[in-house]
Write a protein that holds these residues in place. Sequence first.
Motif, PDB file in Angstrom:
ATOM      1  N   GLU A  97      -7.976  -9.319  15.484  1.00  0.00           N
ATOM      2  CA  GLU A  97      -9.090 -10.207  15.825  1.00  0.00           C
ATOM      3  C   GLU A  97     -10.169 -10.142  14.740  1.00  0.00           C
ATOM      4  O   GLU A  97     -10.694 -11.166  14.302  1.00  0.00           O
ATOM      5  N   LYS A  98     -10.476  -8.942  14.306  1.00  0.00           N
ATOM      6  CA  LYS A  98     -11.488  -8.738  13.267  1.00  0.00           C
ATOM      7  C   LYS A  98     -11.033  -9.363  11.941  1.00  0.00           C
ATOM      8  O   LYS A  98     -11.820 -10.013  11.250  1.00  0.00           O
ATOM      9  N   LEU A  99      -9.765  -9.163  11.589  1.00  0.00           N
ATOM     10  CA  LEU A  99      -9.232  -9.729  10.343  1.00  0.00           C
ATOM     11  C   LEU A  99      -9.275 -11.251  10.360  1.00  0.00           C
ATOM     12  O   LEU A  99      -9.678 -11.882   9.381  1.00  0.00           O
ATOM     13  N   GLU A 100      -8.847 -11.841  11.467  1.00  0.00           N
ATOM     14  CA  GLU A 100      -8.813 -13.304  11.561  1.00  0.00           C
ATOM     15  C   GLU A 100     -10.209 -13.914  11.489  1.00  0.00           C
ATOM     16  O   GLU A 100     -10.366 -15.059  11.066  1.00  0.00           O
ATOM     17  N   GLY A 101     -11.227 -13.150  11.854  1.00  0.00           N
ATOM     18  CA  GLY A 101     -12.597 -13.633  11.784  1.00  0.00           C
ATOM     19  C   GLY A 101     -13.274 -13.392  10.446  1.00  0.00           C
ATOM     20  O   GLY A 101     -14.443 -13.730  10.271  1.00  0.00           O
ATOM     21  N   ASN A 102     -12.553 -12.808   9.500  1.00  0.00           N
ATOM     22  CA  ASN A 102     -13.124 -12.476   8.195  1.00  0.00           C
ATOM     23  C   ASN A 102     -12.188 -12.874   7.060  1.00  0.00           C
ATOM     24  O   ASN A 102     -11.566 -12.019   6.418  1.00  0.00           O
ATOM     25  N   PRO A 103     -12.081 -14.170   6.765  1.00  0.00           N
ATOM     26  CA  PRO A 103     -11.138 -14.625   5.729  1.00  0.00           C
ATOM     27  C   PRO A 103     -11.408 -14.039   4.346  1.00  0.00           C
ATOM     28  O   PRO A 103     -10.471 -13.801   3.583  1.00  0.00           O
ATOM     29  N   GLU A 104     -12.666 -13.745   4.009  1.00  0.00           N
ATOM     30  CA  GLU A 104     -12.957 -13.150   2.699  1.00  0.00           C
ATOM     31  C   GLU A 104     -12.387 -11.732   2.627  1.00  0.00           C
ATOM     32  O   GLU A 104     -11.863 -11.313   1.596  1.00  0.00           O
ATOM     33  N   LYS A 105     -12.461 -11.016   3.731  1.00  0.00           N
ATOM     34  CA  LYS A 105     -11.902  -9.657   3.773  1.00  0.00           C
ATOM     35  C   LYS A 105     -10.373  -9.723   3.719  1.00  0.00           C
ATOM     36  O   LYS A 105      -9.734  -8.872   3.100  1.00  0.00           O
ATOM     37  N   LEU A 106      -9.800 -10.731   4.344  1.00  0.00           N
ATOM     38  CA  LEU A 106      -8.348 -10.921   4.260  1.00  0.00           C
ATOM     39  C   LEU A 106      -7.936 -11.165   2.813  1.00  0.00           C
ATOM     40  O   LEU A 106      -6.913 -10.661   2.353  1.00  0.00           O
ATOM     41  N   TRP A 107      -8.751 -11.944   2.095  1.00  0.00           N
ATOM     42  CA  TRP A 107      -8.455 -12.195   0.682  1.00  0.00           C
ATOM     43  C   TRP A 107      -8.447 -10.877  -0.091  1.00  0.00           C
ATOM     44  O   TRP A 107      -7.569 -10.629  -0.917  1.00  0.00           O
ATOM     45  N   SER A 108      -9.432  -9.994   0.187  1.00  0.00           N
ATOM     46  CA  SER A 108      -9.499  -8.702  -0.499  1.00  0.00           C
ATOM     47  C   SER A 108      -8.306  -7.825  -0.132  1.00  0.00           C
ATOM     48  O   SER A 108      -7.743  -7.150  -0.997  1.00  0.00           O
ATOM     49  N   LEU A 109      -7.917  -7.825   1.131  1.00  0.00           N
ATOM     50  CA  LEU A 109      -6.729  -7.064   1.544  1.00  0.00           C
ATOM     51  C   LEU A 109      -5.483  -7.599   0.850  1.00  0.00           C
ATOM     52  O   LEU A 109      -4.607  -6.834   0.448  1.00  0.00           O
ATOM     53  N   HIS A 110      -5.409  -8.908   0.694  1.00  0.00           N
ATOM     54  CA  HIS A 110      -4.290  -9.526  -0.020  1.00  0.00           C
ATOM     55  C   HIS A 110      -4.282  -9.034  -1.472  1.00  0.00           C
ATOM     56  O   HIS A 110      -3.219  -8.695  -2.017  1.00  0.00           O
ATOM     57  N   ALA A 111      -5.459  -8.982  -2.101  1.00  0.00           N
ATOM     58  CA  ALA A 111      -5.549  -8.484  -3.476  1.00  0.00           C
ATOM     59  C   ALA A 111      -5.099  -7.025  -3.545  1.00  0.00           C
ATOM     60  O   ALA A 111      -4.406  -6.631  -4.486  1.00  0.00           O
ATOM     61  N   MET A 112      -5.468  -6.226  -2.555  1.00  0.00           N
ATOM     62  CA  MET A 112      -5.017  -4.832  -2.515  1.00  0.00           C
ATOM     63  C   MET A 112      -3.495  -4.780  -2.396  1.00  0.00           C
ATOM     64  O   MET A 112      -2.836  -3.979  -3.051  1.00  0.00           O
ATOM     65  N   GLU A 113      -2.957  -5.637  -1.558  1.00  0.00           N
ATOM     66  CA  GLU A 113      -1.512  -5.649  -1.301  1.00  0.00           C
ATOM     67  C   GLU A 113      -0.726  -6.096  -2.536  1.00  0.00           C
ATOM     68  O   GLU A 113       0.233  -5.447  -2.931  1.00  0.00           O
ATOM     69  N   VAL A 114      -1.121  -7.197  -3.152  1.00  0.00           N
ATOM     70  CA  VAL A 114      -0.335  -7.739  -4.268  1.00  0.00           C
ATOM     71  C   VAL A 114      -0.428  -6.882  -5.526  1.00  0.00           C
ATOM     72  O   VAL A 114       0.425  -6.983  -6.396  1.00  0.00           O
ATOM     73  N   THR A 115      -1.439  -6.027  -5.606  1.00  0.00           N
ATOM     74  CA  THR A 115      -1.523  -5.107  -6.745  1.00  0.00           C
ATOM     75  C   THR A 115      -0.841  -3.777  -6.440  1.00  0.00           C
ATOM     76  O   THR A 115      -0.895  -2.852  -7.254  1.00  0.00           O
ATOM     77  N   GLY A 116      -0.200  -3.683  -5.274  1.00  0.00           N
ATOM     78  CA  GLY A 116       0.605  -2.508  -4.949  1.00  0.00           C
ATOM     79  C   GLY A 116      -0.090  -1.412  -4.174  1.00  0.00           C
ATOM     80  O   GLY A 116       0.429  -0.295  -4.078  1.00  0.00           O
ATOM     81  N   GLY A 117      -1.235  -1.699  -3.582  1.00  0.00           N
ATOM     82  CA  GLY A 117      -2.001  -0.668  -2.890  1.00  0.00           C
ATOM     83  C   GLY A 117      -1.499  -0.244  -1.521  1.00  0.00           C
ATOM     84  O   GLY A 117      -1.784   0.850  -1.066  1.00  0.00           O
ATOM     85  N   GLU A 118      -0.774  -1.131  -0.830  1.00  0.00           N
ATOM     86  CA  GLU A 118      -0.290  -0.845   0.522  1.00  0.00           C
ATOM     87  C   GLU A 118      -1.431  -0.394   1.440  1.00  0.00           C
ATOM     88  O   GLU A 118      -1.414   0.696   2.004  1.00  0.00           O
ATOM     89  N   PRO A 119      -2.455  -1.244   1.625  1.00  0.00           N
ATOM     90  CA  PRO A 119      -3.610  -0.849   2.435  1.00  0.00           C
ATOM     91  C   PRO A 119      -3.263  -0.645   3.904  1.00  0.00           C
ATOM     92  O   PRO A 119      -2.416  -1.330   4.468  1.00  0.00           O
ATOM     93  N   ASP A 120      -3.952   0.328   4.497  1.00  0.00           N
ATOM     94  CA  ASP A 120      -3.826   0.611   5.927  1.00  0.00           C
ATOM     95  C   ASP A 120      -5.148   1.187   6.420  1.00  0.00           C
ATOM     96  O   ASP A 120      -5.954   1.687   5.632  1.00  0.00           O
TER      97      ASP A 120
END
Length: 189
Positions: free
Chosen positions: A42-65
């Motif tokens: 719910e929190k992620l869906e309400g914060n598209p800019e944060k989702l973009w940052s998580l995507h950047a973490m993911e595509v650079t190999g960070g495996e965020p959790d």
Amino acid sequence: MTKKNREKLSIEQQEELISVLKDRFEQNMNRHKGIKWDKVQEKLEGNPEKLWSLHAMEVTGGEPDIVSYDKKKDEYTFYDFAVESPKGRRSVCYDREGLESRKKHKPENNAIDMATAMGIEMLTEDQYRSLQKIEKVDMKTSSWVQTPSDIRNLGGALFCDRRYGYVFVYHNGASSYYGARGFRGLLRV
């Protein structure tokens, strides 16, 4: 890349990222005991800019959790959990000043600017140590960490790794870079 010109993720990209994050969340419950995925989503869906940052973490190999939830701030904190320093963030100097001071063989980027462009923070030494208490990482690589200004003003920068069962903090010139050194970040959502 500044906050103003960041791209938005498509609906498909958002759904795919949320699915990846949910799978990682469910497979690693030891990282975030007591946290419920439906509230996170719910929190992620309400914060598209944060989702973009998580995507950047993911595509650079960070495996965020997720590592924690702050009730007072109503905020989840994500760390990079890749076993080794994220591949898409290696071979970088510590900061712009370090990069510009190199006379030869300049890398393409630096850790501070990359983190800023991704909308994340680099881990501090304390945060890096807390990550290592959750899971053993950087046993073959190393990661830049935020460096106190008194060290940075003298030309140095700090990095950490795990060897021989211990977490070590080292120093290098901020202009140095290595194929096995990147940086880890965090994001608060």
